[in-house]
Design a protein around this motif. Structure first.
Motif, short mmCIF file in Angstrom:
data_model
loop_
_atom_site.label_atom_id
_atom_site.label_comp_id
_atom_site.label_asym_id
_atom_site.label_seq_id
_atom_site.Cartn_x
_atom_site.Cartn_y
_atom_site.Cartn_z
N MET A 259 -35.01 21.13 -44.36
CA MET A 259 -33.77 21.01 -43.97
C MET A 259 -32.70 21.25 -44.97
SD MET A 259 -33.15 18.01 -40.75
CE MET A 259 -33.58 16.59 -41.96
N PRO A 260 -31.66 22.00 -44.57
CA PRO A 260 -30.30 22.06 -45.39
C PRO A 260 -29.66 20.63 -45.75
CG PRO A 260 -30.46 23.92 -43.83
CD PRO A 260 -31.46 22.92 -43.51
N VAL A 261 -29.48 20.48 -46.91
CA VAL A 261 -28.93 19.21 -47.18
C VAL A 261 -27.38 19.39 -47.86
CG1 VAL A 261 -28.93 17.29 -48.87
CG2 VAL A 261 -30.96 17.97 -47.63
N THR A 262 -26.52 18.68 -47.37
CA THR A 262 -25.19 18.36 -47.68
C THR A 262 -25.16 17.13 -48.45
OG1 THR A 262 -23.97 19.86 -45.90
CG2 THR A 262 -22.57 18.26 -47.25
N PHE A 263 -24.41 17.12 -49.54
CA PHE A 263 -23.98 16.01 -50.62
C PHE A 263 -22.53 15.62 -50.13
CE2 PHE A 263 -22.87 13.18 -53.79
CZ PHE A 263 -24.15 12.52 -54.28
N HIS A 264 -22.53 14.40 -49.57
CA HIS A 264 -21.09 14.16 -48.79
C HIS A 264 -20.16 13.41 -49.86
CE1 HIS A 264 -22.38 9.92 -49.18
NE2 HIS A 264 -23.37 10.09 -48.11
N ARG A 265 -19.10 12.94 -49.17
CA ARG A 265 -17.93 12.74 -50.25
C ARG A 265 -18.11 11.46 -51.01
NH1 ARG A 265 -12.38 12.08 -47.17
NH2 ARG A 265 -11.84 12.01 -49.38
N ALA A 266 -19.45 11.14 -51.44
CA ALA A 266 -19.80 10.10 -52.27
C ALA A 266 -19.41 10.59 -53.77
CB ALA A 266 -21.21 9.97 -52.34
N ILE A 267 -19.32 12.09 -53.89
CA ILE A 267 -18.92 12.78 -54.98
C ILE A 267 -17.58 12.60 -55.31
CG2 ILE A 267 -18.24 15.07 -53.88
CD1 ILE A 267 -19.68 16.23 -56.24
N ASP A 268 -16.53 12.22 -54.32
CA ASP A 268 -15.31 11.77 -54.56
C ASP A 268 -15.17 10.38 -55.24
OD1 ASP A 268 -14.30 14.25 -53.63
OD2 ASP A 268 -14.32 13.61 -51.58
N MET A 269 -16.16 9.53 -54.99
CA MET A 269 -16.09 8.34 -55.78
C MET A 269 -16.87 8.18 -57.14
SD MET A 269 -14.69 6.83 -53.41
CE MET A 269 -14.67 4.92 -53.65
N ALA A 270 -17.32 9.51 -57.33
CA ALA A 270 -18.07 9.44 -58.64
C ALA A 270 -17.14 9.65 -59.96
CB ALA A 270 -18.86 10.71 -58.88
N LEU A 271 -17.61 9.16 -61.08
CA LEU A 271 -17.08 8.80 -62.44
C LEU A 271 -16.68 10.42 -62.75
CD1 LEU A 271 -16.34 7.38 -64.95
CD2 LEU A 271 -18.57 7.94 -65.86
N ASP A 272 -17.44 11.48 -62.49
CA ASP A 272 -16.98 12.75 -62.99
C ASP A 272 -17.41 13.90 -61.98
OD1 ASP A 272 -16.56 15.26 -64.19
OD2 ASP A 272 -17.27 14.59 -66.29
N PRO A 273 -16.73 14.29 -60.98
CA PRO A 273 -17.19 15.15 -59.99
C PRO A 273 -17.56 16.41 -60.37
CG PRO A 273 -15.19 14.04 -59.26
CD PRO A 273 -15.35 13.67 -60.72
N ILE A 274 -16.99 17.04 -61.50
CA ILE A 274 -17.28 18.21 -62.07
C ILE A 274 -18.78 18.27 -62.59
CG2 ILE A 274 -16.84 20.04 -63.68
CD1 ILE A 274 -14.69 19.61 -61.45
N ALA A 275 -18.97 17.09 -63.45
CA ALA A 275 -20.25 16.91 -63.95
C ALA A 275 -21.46 16.53 -62.74
CB ALA A 275 -20.46 15.75 -64.84
N ALA A 276 -20.96 15.92 -61.70
CA ALA A 276 -21.84 15.76 -60.49
C ALA A 276 -22.27 17.14 -59.97
CB ALA A 276 -21.24 14.76 -59.56
N VAL A 277 -21.36 18.01 -59.98
CA VAL A 277 -21.57 19.30 -59.34
C VAL A 277 -22.55 20.00 -60.22
CG1 VAL A 277 -20.75 21.79 -58.68
CG2 VAL A 277 -19.34 19.79 -58.07
N GLU A 278 -22.31 20.04 -61.45
CA GLU A 278 -23.35 20.64 -62.42
C GLU A 278 -24.90 20.04 -62.31
OE1 GLU A 278 -23.71 21.45 -67.17
OE2 GLU A 278 -22.28 19.85 -66.53
N LEU A 279 -24.83 18.78 -62.17
CA LEU A 279 -26.25 18.03 -61.81
C LEU A 279 -26.71 18.34 -60.62
CD1 LEU A 279 -27.00 14.51 -62.82
CD2 LEU A 279 -27.86 15.42 -60.62
N LEU A 280 -26.00 18.63 -59.54
CA LEU A 280 -26.64 18.84 -58.25
C LEU A 280 -27.05 20.37 -58.11
CD1 LEU A 280 -23.65 16.79 -56.16
CD2 LEU A 280 -26.48 16.37 -56.20
N LYS A 281 -26.68 21.08 -59.10
CA LYS A 281 -27.38 22.56 -58.93
C LYS A 281 -28.87 22.47 -59.15
CE LYS A 281 -24.48 25.38 -61.18
NZ LYS A 281 -23.67 25.97 -62.36
N GLN A 282 -29.20 21.50 -59.91
CA GLN A 282 -30.63 21.57 -60.17
C GLN A 282 -31.57 20.97 -59.08
OE1 GLN A 282 -31.23 18.84 -63.75
NE2 GLN A 282 -29.14 19.40 -64.51
N TYR A 283 -30.81 20.63 -57.82
CA TYR A 283 -31.61 19.82 -56.75
C TYR A 283 -31.28 20.74 -55.54
CZ TYR A 283 -32.02 15.60 -59.53
OH TYR A 283 -32.59 14.88 -60.52
#
Length: 229
Positions: A119-143
């Motif tokens: 199933m297609p997966v969306t990572f929700h706005r938890a990313i807006d509560m993250a320490l570093d959203p840009i770093a989180a995007v970089e990490l999520l590209k691996q998944y």
């Protein structure tokens, strides 16, 4: 130029039907919008899928309000909810989890992605509560995450437009950045221009007055006093 895809956050069968009739490409199905959205029941998912037509139904998987740091038992519930949504024919799920330090919880994410299967997966706005959203995007590209819903870490997407644009750049062709948060008809064109996103997320806020003619003068059960809305 491809048209901008639209996603609408809804919390009822009627909301799904209205979004489909209006031509929405996708809905995010949840309940408890006042809590930021929680997991809908299996019955709500079932009936939403019956009225969605060509509009895709993505199911929010969030067992409670508050933060996005989940216990083992909460993750077990989330896995089961994902399995239920998948077996019912949902088009995708919307998930997210953070560590106490504000980073993407990779162990939890891997566990939930396993439950999601293809199933297609969306990572929700938890990313807006993250320490570093840009770093989180970089990490999520691996998944195996297809898109990220974000307001750029600000109350509205327009306020977070600079960060969203950076996230779009970091995501490249590997992830879709879905801009949401305070998106309205009067500001969507400006938001798209500033961020270069290809998908927009709206929330369908419409309050209907209760048909109840008797209304208790003694108490309210809803925290926000909305028992009759």
């Amino acid at each position: 130029m491809k048209p901008i895809l639209t996603e609408v956050c809804v919390d009822s069968v009627d909301g799904v039907a209205a979004a489909a009739a209006a031509g929405a490409d996708r809905v995010e199905l949840c309940v408890a919008l006042s809590e930021g959205g929680l997991t809908p029941s299996s019955a709500l998912i079932e009936h939403a899928l019956q009225v969605c037509g060509r509009t895709e139904v993505n199911v929010l998987i969030r067992p409670r309000g508050g933060d996005f740091c989940y216990s083992t038992s909460e993750l077990q519930v989330m896995r089961s909810d994902i399995t239920t949504a998948r077996e019912q024919g949902a088009h995708g799920v919307v998930i997210g989890a953070l560590t106490p330090a504000g980073r993407v919880d990779e162990a939890a994410l891997s566990d939930l992605l396993e439950a999601a299967g293809s199933m297609p997966v969306t990572f929700h706005r938890a990313i807006d509560m993250a320490l570093d959203p840009i770093a989180a995007v970089e990490l999520l590209k691996q998944y195996a995450v297809k898109r990220i819903l974000t307001s750029g870490g600000r109350p509205t997407a327009l306020q977070g437009a600079t960060v969203i644009r950076q996230m779009v750049s970091e995501a490249g062709d590997e992830l879709t950045i879905l801009a949401g948060g305070g998106v309205r008809a009067h500001n969507v064109a400006q938001l798209v221009k500033l961020t270069q996103v290809k998908e927009i997320h709206f929330t369908a806020f419409l309050t209907n007055d209760s048909p109840m003619t008797y209304r208790s003068p003694h108490l309210t059960l809803a925290a926000d006093g909305s028992d009759y809305q």
